[in-house]
Design a protein around this motif. Structure first.
Motif, PDB file in Angstrom:
ATOM      1  N   ASP A 440       0.849  -1.180   0.000  1.00  0.00           N
ATOM      2  CA  ASP A 440       0.000   0.000   0.000  1.00  0.00           C
ATOM      3  C   ASP A 440       0.888   1.235   0.000  1.00  0.00           C
ATOM      4  O   ASP A 440       1.854   1.309   0.774  1.00  0.00           O
ATOM      5  N   VAL A 441       0.586   2.200  -0.860  1.00  0.00           N
ATOM      6  CA  VAL A 441       1.306   3.474  -0.867  1.00  0.00           C
ATOM      7  C   VAL A 441       0.392   4.492  -0.199  1.00  0.00           C
ATOM      8  O   VAL A 441      -0.663   4.839  -0.739  1.00  0.00           O
ATOM      9  N   VAL A 442       0.784   4.964   0.991  1.00  0.00           N
ATOM     10  CA  VAL A 442      -0.136   5.715   1.843  1.00  0.00           C
ATOM     11  C   VAL A 442       0.515   6.993   2.356  1.00  0.00           C
ATOM     12  O   VAL A 442       1.739   7.148   2.339  1.00  0.00           O
ATOM     13  N   HIS A 443      -0.324   7.891   2.831  1.00  0.00           N
ATOM     14  CA  HIS A 443       0.147   9.158   3.393  1.00  0.00           C
ATOM     15  C   HIS A 443       0.792   8.927   4.761  1.00  0.00           C
ATOM     16  O   HIS A 443       0.376   8.023   5.503  1.00  0.00           O
ATOM     17  N   PRO A 444       1.803   9.718   5.121  1.00  0.00           N
ATOM     18  CA  PRO A 444       2.441   9.550   6.435  1.00  0.00           C
ATOM     19  C   PRO A 444       1.500   9.687   7.622  1.00  0.00           C
ATOM     20  O   PRO A 444       1.791   9.164   8.711  1.00  0.00           O
ATOM     21  N   ASP A 445       0.367  10.377   7.432  1.00  0.00           N
ATOM     22  CA  ASP A 445      -0.591  10.520   8.523  1.00  0.00           C
ATOM     23  C   ASP A 445      -1.531   9.320   8.647  1.00  0.00           C
ATOM     24  O   ASP A 445      -2.421   9.315   9.497  1.00  0.00           O
ATOM     25  N   SER A 446      -1.343   8.307   7.807  1.00  0.00           N
ATOM     26  CA  SER A 446      -2.224   7.139   7.845  1.00  0.00           C
ATOM     27  C   SER A 446      -1.997   6.316   9.114  1.00  0.00           C
ATOM     28  O   SER A 446      -0.938   6.393   9.746  1.00  0.00           O
ATOM     29  N   ASP A 447      -2.990   5.505   9.448  1.00  0.00           N
ATOM     30  CA  ASP A 447      -2.850   4.553  10.537  1.00  0.00           C
ATOM     31  C   ASP A 447      -1.929   3.429  10.065  1.00  0.00           C
ATOM     32  O   ASP A 447      -2.236   2.693   9.127  1.00  0.00           O
ATOM     33  N   LEU A 448      -0.778   3.295  10.699  1.00  0.00           N
ATOM     34  CA  LEU A 448       0.226   2.310  10.295  1.00  0.00           C
ATOM     35  C   LEU A 448       0.174   1.046  11.144  1.00  0.00           C
ATOM     36  O   LEU A 448       1.016   0.154  10.987  1.00  0.00           O
TER      37      LEU A 448
END
Length: 661
Positions: A440-448
């Motif tokens: 998944d390519v996600v924003h740094p503010d995403s729930d990791l």
């Protein structure tokens, strides 16, 4: 009542206004033959719909929409505001876009308007309202399409109208000019402002423009384009409630000017345009990255491919035609990475205009052509794949991506012009693809929290909150890899003092005293046999262990790859740009440490992805290589038909979509 979107959309841009009416009946007949169920209409029709201010001519569009409905083809109706007509530009030349050097961009192309222009906004909303009032409850309508590729040609406008809007945006962002002066560091080079009225866009200047001014101008420009979308969307929601509204994004490799993570919450359905880079013999890798990023923008939900090309485009330096089977491979890739529909530009190849050599579903050669036969085959294949609609990817690995970090990373006056934001992101994604692992390519503010492995390539600018999310994920047991030139500045582009990599220093257990970028063509060798280029650093261990060190270059003996135990997880740091084979090996090591397993055992040229739904899971397989493969998978191949009892034979260039047992 308006229609629902097709389960799995197939079609493209339809521009009947370019053709005599005698062609229209042939169009709808061929659409039925190919299995087309959704077409986009009216994108560039403003000049024919409103030939003078406030005087609308809808009769021809009425006939088109009615004809499509009669043949059971649903409509994605554009608001037609993508390109203002000549009469509007002539009456209001102040609405034309202007480059940073003051050059006015005149009519004759498309998107000839300043995104901040109130004149453009007024006329666009009048047309949008007229379209919604006329077609908002038409039975053929399934989707509204605002504008087209917003910002493709006019994202950054430096005119006086933009300058005034920029000042208003800054006042809203900072509240007072003292806060702006602090954020922009205007004590440097005597750039202090006494009021917002003194601020201009970052036009061509005698020396490097202020970097935070440049960064804020990009933020402002993205927001202005988004505001135009929202204004039209709100009119459509008022007059055509319940019909979803979208606009086509341009995620990789085309445009970087819009922060689509901030746009996504404003659309009802994320849609994207993607064109394979013909100059790249491995363009399928860029396609996979782009589609994974679109899915990340969509929050993991299925999305719509609004545009791609059935074969060659017209706007690349060398417009290479797709070879037999390439169309199907591209389409299966988009589906594998989250698309729930495949549309094209365009239905019928144009006979005139700038895009007359852009391929169409109906080519210049007509239906007695390989392209048409592949289009009909594709439509039949999609009919067999409808059951995948609504399913989602399910991955254990994430790559963090941020458009604003991209903007900031490539500003001028940096340690090396050879550091490009996408380099490491693409290289890491490539390594995962070759290891058979979905990402998944996600924003740094995403729930990791749900990821076993998190990769952080060149995240030059990062907020405290995003850094804390990564730290929490590692502390809870994840493995992370952070690469060079990450965590260096905050959101104001201010250096995080105390030693690099700033925001990630404690997580990584390292402290960098000085960057030691490499000369053009220079390489460094590591004591594990790997080779790097572009970058090195004078790094000190502060709790981490050295995994590999430089044996030559500016800082021989200094660690280049480190590993730090943190909580229940580990955080790795890579301080150079490794050549791809060494990076592949490192990614393999990280996957093993994080206990991430491939979709199927990897093989040269094989791309494998999985989507899961309430009723099962599907493995998507694409053989990009020249050799046949034997893939261990059990289930029903929806493309070729038939059941495989554990091993699927996949020929060179072939694809399969297997409903798993």
């Amino acid at each position: 009542m308006p229609s629902a979107l097709p389960t799995l959309a197939f079609g493209g841009d339809y521009n009947p206004e370019q053709w005599p009416r005698s062609v229209w009946e042939d169009d709808v007949r061929l659409m039925r033959e190919a299995g087309v169920n959704l077409v986009t209409v009216g994108v560039f029709s403003w000049a024919l719909l409103e030939r003078s201010p406030g005087t609308f001519t809808f009769d021809w569009l009425d006939d088109v929409v009615d004809l499509l409905h009669a043949h059971e083809v649903k409509v994605d109706l554009a608001t037609a505001t993508a390109s203002p007509p000549a009469w509007l530009a002539r009456a209001h030349p102040e609405m034309l876009p202007v480059r940073a050097d003051g050059t006015v961009l005149w009519p004759g192309g498309r998107q000839g308007f300043c995104p901040s222009s109130p004149v453009y906004r007024e006329h666009a909303l009048r047309l949008c309202r007229a379209m919604a009032e006329r077609y908002g409850d038409h039975d053929a309508l399934a989707l509204w399409h605002v504008g087209n590729e917003l910002g493709c040609h006019n994202a950054l406008c430096y005119c006086d109208v933009s300058a005034e809007a920029f000042r208003g945006w800054l006042a809203a962002r900072y509240g007072d000019v003292d806060r702006l002066n602090d954020a922009w560091g205007t004590a440097f080079w005597s750039q202090h402002y006494e009021s917002f009225d003194q601020v201009l866009p970052p036009r061509v200047a005698p020396a490097f423009p202020n970097p935070t001014q440049q960064l804020d101008f990009r933020r402002f420009s993205s927001d202005q384009l988004l505001a135009n979308f929202v204004a039209e969307r709100d009119v459509l929601r008022e007059l055509s409630p319940g019909v979803p509204v979208t606009t086509n994004f341009m995620v990789m490799p085309t445009v970087r000017e819009m922060d689509y993570f901030s746009w996504a919450p404003e659309v009802d359905l994320v849609s994207n345009d993607h064109y394979v880079t013909a100059a790249d013999p491995e363009g399928h890798r860029g396609l996979a990255f782009s589609s994974d990023l679109v899915r990340g923008v969509a929050g993991g939900r299925p999305w719509l491919l609004m545009e791609q090309s059935v074969s060659a485009v017209n706007w690349q330096p060398r417009n290479v035609a797709k070879r037999p089977g390439e169309l199907l491979r591209n389409c299966v890739q988009h589906l594998a990475h989250g698309a729930d529909g495949l549309l094209f530009f365009q239905w019928r190849a144009s006979r005139a205009g700038a895009e007359k050599f852009h391929a169409g579903l109906v080519p210049h050669a007509g239906t007695d052509s390989r392209v048409w036969r592949e289009v009909v085959e594709l439509g039949a294949t999609l009919g067999r794949l409808e059951e995948i609609a609504g399913s989602r990817a399910d991955n254990d690995v994430a790559i963090l991506f941020d458009w604003q970090a991209w903007w900031a990373c490539e500003l001028d006056s940096h340690p090396s012009e050879d550091v490009h934001y996408l380099d490491m992101a693409h290289a890491l994604h490539r390594a995962l693809l070759d290891h058979g692992v979905g990402v998944d390519v996600v924003h740094p503010d995403s729930d990791l929290g749900g990821y076993r492995l998190v990769l952080v390539p060149t995240l030059y600018t990062v907020t405290d909150a995003a850094a804390a999310r990564l730290e929490a994920a590692v502390a809870s047991g994840a493995t992370a890899l952070v690469t060079y030139f990450s965590g260096i500045v905050d959101e104001d582009d201010h250096i995080r003092l105390g030693g690099y990599p700033g925001a990630f220093r404690e997580l990584l257990g390292v402290r960098v005293q000085e960057f030691t970028p490499l000369r053009e063509g220079e390489r460094v060798h590591l004591d594990d046999g790997s080779v790097g280029d572009v970058w090195s650093e004078d790094l000190r261990l502060a709790g981490a262990e050295a995994v590999a060190s430089y044996v030559d270059g500016p800082v021989p003996g200094v660690p280049a790859l480190t590993r730090h135990a943190h909580g229940q997880g580990t955080a790795w740091y890579l301080a150079t740009r490794l050549e791809q084979p060494a990076l592949d090996a490192l990614v393999g090591r990280l996957l093993a440490e994080a206990d991430v397993v491939p979709v199927v055992p990897p093989a040269p040229g094989l791309e494998a992805s999985r989507r899961r739904g309430d009723d099962g899971s599907w493995v998507f397989l694409v053989n990009h290589g020249r050799d046949p493969l034997e893939v261990p998978v059990a289930g029903v191949d929806l493309v070729a038909g038939g059941h495989t009892d554990g091993v699927l034979s996949l020929g060179p260039g072939a694809v399969a979509v297997v409903r798993e047992d």
